[in-house]
Every structure is written in C-alpha cells, then in structure tokens.
Enzyme design. Structure first.
Site, PDB file in Angstrom:
ATOM      1  N   HIS A  80       0.861  -1.354  -0.014  1.00  0.00           N
ATOM      2  CA  HIS A  80      -0.071   0.080  -0.044  1.00  0.00           C
ATOM      3  C   HIS A  80       0.834   1.179  -0.033  1.00  0.00           C
ATOM      4  CE1 HIS A  80      -3.699   2.493   0.966  1.00  0.00           C
ATOM      5  NE2 HIS A  80      -2.757   3.208   1.678  1.00  0.00           N
ATOM      6  N   GLU A  81       1.786   1.413   0.746  1.00  0.00           N
ATOM      7  CA  GLU A  81       2.708   2.431   1.072  1.00  0.00           C
ATOM      8  C   GLU A  81       3.728   2.558  -0.190  1.00  0.00           C
ATOM      9  OE1 GLU A  81       1.808   4.548   3.164  1.00  0.00           O
ATOM     10  OE2 GLU A  81       0.693   3.029   4.213  1.00  0.00           O
ATOM     11  N   HIS A  84       1.804   4.299  -3.040  1.00  0.00           N
ATOM     12  CA  HIS A  84       1.723   5.883  -3.068  1.00  0.00           C
ATOM     13  C   HIS A  84       3.247   6.339  -3.316  1.00  0.00           C
ATOM     14  CE1 HIS A  84      -1.790   6.674  -0.561  1.00  0.00           C
ATOM     15  NE2 HIS A  84      -1.367   5.748   0.412  1.00  0.00           N
TER      16      HIS A  84
END
Length: 165
Positions: A80-81, A84
């Site tokens: 998820h990170e 980004h």
C-alpha cells in the site's frame, strides 16, 4: 507470492534494517522498480499501518504490525505504501481517491485499509435516549445538557464510558 523473510524471524519484532530489506525486496518483486529511500519505524503511529512522506519520500510503519503475531498483515501494508511512493515519483495520482492508485493497489494485491488490532481499540462512550431508548456510541464525550436525541429530541443519559456515573 510467499515472503520467506517474514517467517524466519525469531524476535518478537523485526528491526529497522530488516524492514528496509523487506521493503526493497517487495518493491522489486511487485513493482519491478527499486525502493531508493528509507523505511522507518514510527512509534507514534497508532491507527494506521504506515505512512508515505511526500517531502522526503521515506516510508514509516506502525510497530504494532512488526510484531510476530501481526507479520501476516505486513506485506499488504508495505505494498500500500509503495503504491503511494511509486505513483508519486512517476507523477501519477497517488492519493487514495485517484484511479491510478486504486488500479495499481488492486494489481499488486496491497491492503486498502489497515486492519484493526486488539491494542488499537479506543475507549467508547455509550449514551441512551431517556424517551425512545435510541443508543448512541461516540469516541468522544458528549455534553448531555447541550445535545439531544436525533430521533425524538429527548434527553440523553450516559450509560457507559471511562467516567460513566
């Protein structure tokens, strides 16, 4: 995809150096791009799994997810990170609301939300309407002299909470 590095830890929590190596390997495996910045442990994170810093591009992770009993959540949070991270560096939509973010997150199999852990629960306040019996649960205390029931406009009564009387 299996992550053998996650199962080999004998410690109760992985170190920052091991976290850095894990983030770099997941970045290469899932995104075919290197992770060139730092992965850190941030002990102040309480309600989220991780955070991407726009200013210096490093990733921060919640230490609760680095414990042995919660390691199975870690690959999804790291992905998820990294979504980004890679989208921001590529100049594409890196926010949760952006289509690019949603598509890439689904493609790599990252977690959409951080799972709720047992140590993550916040104390809750319970109120009940004196007239109709409607229950209200709030994270913050409510002034029962000022607020009233949204259904019948009756007075509220504090049922439970840290200071319930």
């Amino acid at each position: 995809m299996a992550f053998p590095a996650l199962t080999s830890y004998n410690n109760t929590m992985i170190s920052e150096q091991e976290l850095q190596q894990l983030v770099e390997s997941i970045s290469l495996e899932s995104f075919s791009r290197p992770f060139l910045h730092q992965a850190k442990i941030n002990r102040r994170l309480k309600t989220t799994g991780g955070r991407y810093q726009l200013s210096d591009h490093h990733l921060e992770f919640n230490p609760l997810f680095l414990k042995e009993e919660n390691l199975h959540y870690l690959p999804g949070i790291i992905k998820h990170e990294l979504v980004h991270y890679h989208l921001h560096l590529a100049g594409l939509g890196y926010q949760h609301k952006d289509r690019d973010f949603k598509l890439l997150l689904q493609k790599v199999g990252g977690s959409r939300y951080a799972p709720r852990l047992e140590g993550n629960k916040r104390s809750r306040w319970h109120y009940r309407c004196r007239q109709c019996g409607q229950d209200y649960w709030r994270q913050r205390q409510v002034n029962v002299k000022k607020y009233f029931c949204g259904r019948c406009r009756g007075k509220l009564k504090k049922i439970a909470g840290p200071l319930a009387k």
